[in-house]
Design an enzyme around this catalytic site. Sequence first.
Site, PDB file in Angstrom:
ATOM      1  N   TYR A 151       0.840  -1.207   0.000  1.00  0.00           N
ATOM      2  CA  TYR A 151       0.000   0.000   0.000  1.00  0.00           C
ATOM      3  C   TYR A 151       0.873   1.254   0.000  1.00  0.00           C
ATOM      4  CZ  TYR A 151      -3.288   3.539   1.698  1.00  0.00           C
ATOM      5  OH  TYR A 151      -4.037   4.688   1.850  1.00  0.00           O
ATOM      6  N   LYS A 171       1.057   4.203  -2.800  1.00  0.00           N
ATOM      7  CA  LYS A 171       0.705   5.608  -2.484  1.00  0.00           C
ATOM      8  C   LYS A 171       1.876   6.518  -2.828  1.00  0.00           C
ATOM      9  CE  LYS A 171      -2.731   6.704  -1.295  1.00  0.00           C
ATOM     10  NZ  LYS A 171      -3.955   6.847  -2.158  1.00  0.00           N
ATOM     11  N   ASN A 185      -4.763   8.968  10.057  1.00  0.00           N
ATOM     12  CA  ASN A 185      -5.969   8.124  10.139  1.00  0.00           C
ATOM     13  C   ASN A 185      -7.230   8.980  10.175  1.00  0.00           C
ATOM     14  OD1 ASN A 185      -3.593   6.754  11.612  1.00  0.00           O
ATOM     15  ND2 ASN A 185      -4.989   5.068  11.199  1.00  0.00           N
ATOM     16  N   ARG A 240      -0.648   7.039  16.968  1.00  0.00           N
ATOM     17  CA  ARG A 240      -1.155   7.529  15.687  1.00  0.00           C
ATOM     18  C   ARG A 240      -1.845   8.878  15.925  1.00  0.00           C
ATOM     19  NH1 ARG A 240       1.282   3.716  14.421  1.00  0.00           N
ATOM     20  NH2 ARG A 240       0.781   2.019  13.011  1.00  0.00           N
TER      21      ARG A 240
END
Length: 369
Positions: free
Chosen positions: A180, A184, A209, A248
């Site tokens: 991924y 990207k 996120n 995160r």
Amino acid sequence: MAETILITGGAGFIGRYVSRALLDRGDRVIILDSLIEQVHGGKAEPDGLDPRAELIVGDVREDTVVRAALKGVDKVVHLAAEVGVGQSMYAIDRYVSVNDLGTAVLFQELIAKPVKRVVVASSMSIYGEGLYRTTDGELVEDAIRQPNGGAPWDPPDRQGRPMIPVPTPEWKRPTLASVYAITKHVQERLTLTLAPYYGMEGVALRLWNAYGPGQALSNPYTGVLAIFASRIQNGNRPIIFEDGKQRRDFVHVEDVAQAFLLALDRPQAAGQVYNIGSGVDRTVQEVADLLAAAMGRPDITPEIAGKARAGDIRHNIPDITKARTELGYEPRKDFAEGLRELAEWVAQQQAQDRVSEARRELEARGLVA
Ligand SMILES: NC(=O)c1ccc[n+]([C@@H]2O[C@H](COP(=O)([O-])OP(=O)(O)OC[C@H]3O[C@@H](n4cnc5c(N)ncnc54)[C@H](O)[C@@H]3O)[C@@H](O)[C@H]2O)c1
């Protein structure tokens, strides 16, 4: 002046918020979206799409479809993608095809029909591990975790000592730890490299996120808060990989939409990359607990898997100074309020919990250790 904006993948979670914000200020929005089953559950009419948006159902990898969608378009927001770190490690051809070939076809068609600006959704995942500081104060860009997973989870410094995660600025070198992330990064580079050759401006937003009402609850491959919400709504414990202490930044989707509008508008954004987050970092366990409380189920505590997932990173939190100073981006949504809204929305939904299925897919391929 009102403009016509093409949003690829615009029927998805972020695309619907970006569409609404553009339509509310008087722009025309064309959406090109193939309505993939994993996100839209086989529905021909995507949920929550603003009826003022003009939807073309089609694949961004099909040149004739893209050519038709580009008619009369001033600017493009490129969101169409397969989204999911874990899944990308075994659905390799699908991820590379949609994300990279899709971007290639878009630019192939833009050669003949250039637009003013293309804003692409990149991802924090391209950094790999975020920036760290050693106890001696040295900044470390290339922190490396244990190669085969397992505790201790935190990447050590060269002397084997624990390091402190610090906000990651845009200048940190990418470390591509998953398929991924690789795709990207290619999307981002294709956009920033090609746009100026054809008289266009490219901008990349590296998103952390995103969360909020409308994120696909039955998609177990992406959207950690939506996955947790679906588990809790079904009376199941959210499963957290590793020890739950990974950090995160959770950014509300309305703030992400704000960032896209600024990236479309601001002249100084041309050719730039920007980190987009909330500016407040949290551990994954903390958000699971806060969400369960917001959903009225504080009794549902997360299950700490104690296992690592291939491609995952330990800590990654953004430095959003550049977006703040150059774009005037200012995250507005308070996290507690965002969770309350999410909980209210989830309470009205039927969420199919497919997490065990997704976990089996990873385990069968030895991608959880
Ligand atoms: N949600 C996040 O936290 C997050 C974080 C970083 C980056 N991003 C990026 O932002 C973008 C939007 O993410 P999202 O959360 O809205 O995801 P999403 O899955 O809700 O939306 C993606 C949309 O793309 C469409 N799509 C997939 N393949 C397509 C194809 N071949 N042709 C046309 N359309 C196709 C899907 O049907 C879906 O509507 C993606 O590029 C993603 O990589 C998202």
